[in-house]
Design a protein around this motif. Structure first.
Motif, PDB file in Angstrom:
ATOM      1  N   LEU A   1       0.915  -1.185   0.044  1.00 58.75           N
ATOM      2  CA  LEU A   1       0.033  -0.084  -0.203  1.00 58.75           C
ATOM      3  C   LEU A   1       0.936   1.310  -0.015  1.00 58.75           C
ATOM      4  O   LEU A   1       0.604   2.229  -0.700  1.00 58.75           O
ATOM      5  CB  LEU A   1      -0.949  -0.139   1.213  1.00 58.75           C
ATOM      6  CG  LEU A   1      -1.978   1.311   1.283  1.00 58.75           C
ATOM      7  CD1 LEU A   1      -2.642   1.120   0.091  1.00 58.75           C
ATOM      8  CD2 LEU A   1      -2.790   1.065   2.456  1.00 58.75           C
ATOM      9  N   ALA A   2       2.027   1.344   0.894  1.00 57.38           N
ATOM     10  CA  ALA A   2       2.800   2.439   0.721  1.00 57.38           C
ATOM     11  C   ALA A   2       3.463   2.563  -0.435  1.00 57.38           C
ATOM     12  O   ALA A   2       3.784   3.904  -1.267  1.00 57.38           O
ATOM     13  CB  ALA A   2       4.056   2.123   1.776  1.00 57.38           C
ATOM     14  N   LEU A   3       3.941   1.488  -1.135  1.00 53.64           N
ATOM     15  CA  LEU A   3       4.346   1.394  -2.511  1.00 53.64           C
ATOM     16  C   LEU A   3       3.445   2.136  -3.482  1.00 53.64           C
ATOM     17  O   LEU A   3       3.793   2.989  -4.672  1.00 53.64           O
ATOM     18  CB  LEU A   3       5.034   0.176  -3.011  1.00 53.64           C
ATOM     19  CG  LEU A   3       5.385   0.063  -4.499  1.00 53.64           C
ATOM     20  CD1 LEU A   3       6.739   1.035  -4.664  1.00 53.64           C
ATOM     21  CD2 LEU A   3       5.760  -1.281  -4.736  1.00 53.64           C
ATOM     22  N   ILE A   4       2.004   1.645  -3.421  1.00 49.09           N
ATOM     23  CA  ILE A   4       1.287   2.027  -4.273  1.00 49.09           C
ATOM     24  C   ILE A   4       1.067   3.806  -4.479  1.00 49.09           C
ATOM     25  O   ILE A   4       0.686   4.402  -5.320  1.00 49.09           O
ATOM     26  CB  ILE A   4      -0.191   1.431  -4.191  1.00 49.09           C
ATOM     27  CG1 ILE A   4      -0.250  -0.065  -4.466  1.00 49.09           C
ATOM     28  CG2 ILE A   4      -1.426   2.204  -4.764  1.00 49.09           C
ATOM     29  CD1 ILE A   4      -1.462  -0.818  -3.948  1.00 49.09           C
ATOM     30  N   THR A   5       0.935   4.268  -3.030  1.00 49.47           N
ATOM     31  CA  THR A   5       1.024   5.683  -3.036  1.00 49.47           C
ATOM     32  C   THR A   5       2.040   6.466  -3.734  1.00 49.47           C
ATOM     33  O   THR A   5       1.901   7.771  -3.727  1.00 49.47           O
ATOM     34  CB  THR A   5       0.933   6.069  -1.096  1.00 49.47           C
ATOM     35  OG1 THR A   5       2.069   5.865  -0.687  1.00 49.47           O
ATOM     36  CG2 THR A   5      -0.081   5.468  -0.683  1.00 49.47           C
ATOM     37  N   THR A   6       3.260   5.778  -3.707  1.00 45.89           N
ATOM     38  CA  THR A   6       4.200   6.636  -4.537  1.00 45.89           C
ATOM     39  C   THR A   6       4.192   6.368  -5.966  1.00 45.89           C
ATOM     40  O   THR A   6       4.650   7.180  -6.844  1.00 45.89           O
ATOM     41  CB  THR A   6       5.894   6.146  -4.066  1.00 45.89           C
ATOM     42  OG1 THR A   6       5.890   4.618  -4.333  1.00 45.89           O
ATOM     43  CG2 THR A   6       5.827   6.380  -2.655  1.00 45.89           C
ATOM     44  N   LEU A   7       3.416   5.374  -6.527  1.00 47.66           N
ATOM     45  CA  LEU A   7       3.351   5.069  -8.018  1.00 47.66           C
ATOM     46  C   LEU A   7       2.408   6.365  -8.542  1.00 47.66           C
ATOM     47  O   LEU A   7       1.665   6.790  -7.980  1.00 47.66           O
ATOM     48  CB  LEU A   7       2.538   4.077  -8.260  1.00 47.66           C
ATOM     49  CG  LEU A   7       3.391   2.347  -7.530  1.00 47.66           C
ATOM     50  CD1 LEU A   7       2.491   1.138  -8.021  1.00 47.66           C
ATOM     51  CD2 LEU A   7       4.631   2.433  -8.342  1.00 47.66           C
ATOM     52  N   GLY A   8       3.092   6.651  -9.758  1.00 55.25           N
ATOM     53  CA  GLY A   8       2.218   7.900 -10.206  1.00 55.25           C
ATOM     54  C   GLY A   8       3.044   8.860 -10.314  1.00 55.25           C
ATOM     55  O   GLY A   8       2.970   9.845 -11.119  1.00 55.25           O
ATOM     56  N   ILE A   9       3.697   9.135  -9.322  1.00 58.42           N
ATOM     57  CA  ILE A   9       4.812  10.260  -9.090  1.00 58.42           C
ATOM     58  C   ILE A   9       6.132   9.832  -9.561  1.00 58.42           C
ATOM     59  O   ILE A   9       7.115  10.864  -9.436  1.00 58.42           O
ATOM     60  CB  ILE A   9       4.858  10.880  -7.657  1.00 58.42           C
ATOM     61  CG1 ILE A   9       4.977   9.855  -6.418  1.00 58.42           C
ATOM     62  CG2 ILE A   9       3.410  11.268  -7.132  1.00 58.42           C
ATOM     63  CD1 ILE A   9       5.338  10.365  -5.157  1.00 58.42           C
ATOM     64  N   GLN A  10       6.355   8.727  -9.912  1.00 56.96           N
ATOM     65  CA  GLN A  10       7.758   8.194 -10.337  1.00 56.96           C
ATOM     66  C   GLN A  10       7.683   7.263 -11.654  1.00 56.96           C
ATOM     67  O   GLN A  10       6.470   6.907 -12.081  1.00 56.96           O
ATOM     68  CB  GLN A  10       8.275   7.180  -9.347  1.00 56.96           C
ATOM     69  CG  GLN A  10       8.458   7.725  -7.913  1.00 56.96           C
ATOM     70  CD  GLN A  10       9.244   6.906  -7.068  1.00 56.96           C
ATOM     71  OE1 GLN A  10       9.099   5.643  -7.354  1.00 56.96           O
ATOM     72  NE2 GLN A  10       9.552   7.110  -5.689  1.00 56.96           N
ATOM     73  N   THR A  11       8.472   7.397 -12.323  1.00 60.49           N
ATOM     74  CA  THR A  11       8.289   6.606 -13.629  1.00 60.49           C
ATOM     75  C   THR A  11       9.155   5.094 -13.427  1.00 60.49           C
ATOM     76  O   THR A  11      10.266   5.373 -13.021  1.00 60.49           O
ATOM     77  CB  THR A  11       9.547   7.296 -14.744  1.00 60.49           C
ATOM     78  OG1 THR A  11       8.735   8.769 -15.036  1.00 60.49           O
ATOM     79  CG2 THR A  11       9.266   6.684 -15.952  1.00 60.49           C
ATOM     80  N   LEU A  12       8.411   4.069 -13.787  1.00 60.85           N
ATOM     81  CA  LEU A  12       8.953   3.098 -13.439  1.00 60.85           C
ATOM     82  C   LEU A  12       9.720   2.488 -14.871  1.00 60.85           C
ATOM     83  O   LEU A  12       9.200   2.717 -15.957  1.00 60.85           O
ATOM     84  CB  LEU A  12       7.670   1.812 -13.535  1.00 60.85           C
ATOM     85  CG  LEU A  12       6.987   1.999 -12.205  1.00 60.85           C
ATOM     86  CD1 LEU A  12       5.736   0.983 -12.081  1.00 60.85           C
ATOM     87  CD2 LEU A  12       7.733   1.978 -10.863  1.00 60.85           C
ATOM     88  N   VAL A  13      10.749   1.956 -14.708  1.00 57.91           N
ATOM     89  CA  VAL A  13      11.926   1.536 -15.624  1.00 57.91           C
ATOM     90  C   VAL A  13      11.779   0.163 -15.557  1.00 57.91           C
ATOM     91  O   VAL A  13      12.229  -0.378 -14.601  1.00 57.91           O
ATOM     92  CB  VAL A  13      13.203   2.197 -15.622  1.00 57.91           C
ATOM     93  CG1 VAL A  13      14.145   2.013 -16.597  1.00 57.91           C
ATOM     94  CG2 VAL A  13      13.090   3.818 -15.568  1.00 57.91           C
TER      95      VAL A  13
END
Length: 156
Positions: free
Chosen positions: A143-155
């Motif tokens: 859940l903590a990871l989900i909150t940061t997704l979208g503000i970072q670019t996944l490579v």
């Protein structure tokens, strides 16, 4: 008890305590006297959203989380400093609370099992849904990871 009546009792309690009395800096203009929700949140170690939720559903929250020491301390403080709160508390009336467990299949982190609390405001169609994960679990980490997704670019 009407939700607005209870919320007013909590707001009156906040208005009675000055920032100085709570050991906080005064700073800036205030629309109302006393502590802001953010300041109560900081002092109690809980989120502003939780303070708002407590203003609407405090008795039900204590029944659901009897081991929550922060919540117990908050209730004790309110009982000690607010006659109106004590009167409402003794009435035993609370808003409606439903709880469920949901598993969400997130495209980047996989399955996440969350507790879903649904708070219903009496006399209205308002429903507040709060999703949380058990602290210290893999679900909490996801859940903590989900909150940061979208503000970072996944490579990858």
């Amino acid at each position: 008890m009407a939700t607005t009546e209870f919320g007013q009792a909590v707001r009156r309690w906040r208005e009675r305590v000055s920032p100085e009395a709570a050991g906080l800096p005064v700073g800036g203009q205030r629309r109302t006297p006393g502590l802001r929700r953010e300041e109560v949140s900081q002092l109690a170690g809980i989120s502003v959203d939780y303070i708002t939720r407590l203003e609407h559903d405090l008795r039900a929250a204590t029944a659901r989380y009897p081991a929550d020491q922060r919540l117990s301390r908050l209730v004790a403080e309110l009982l000690m400093h607010s006659d109106r709160f004590a009167e409402l508390w003794d009435s035993g009336i609370a808003g409606h609370h439903e709880a469920a467990r949901k598993t969400i299949d997130h495209p980047h982190v996989g399955a996440v099992t969350l507790d879903c609390d649904i708070l219903t405001v009496a006399g209205s169609d308002l429903r507040i849904m709060v999703y949380t994960a058990e602290p210290g679990t893999e679900d909490a980490e996801r859940l903590a990871l989900i909150t940061t997704l979208g503000i970072q670019t996944l490579v990858g």
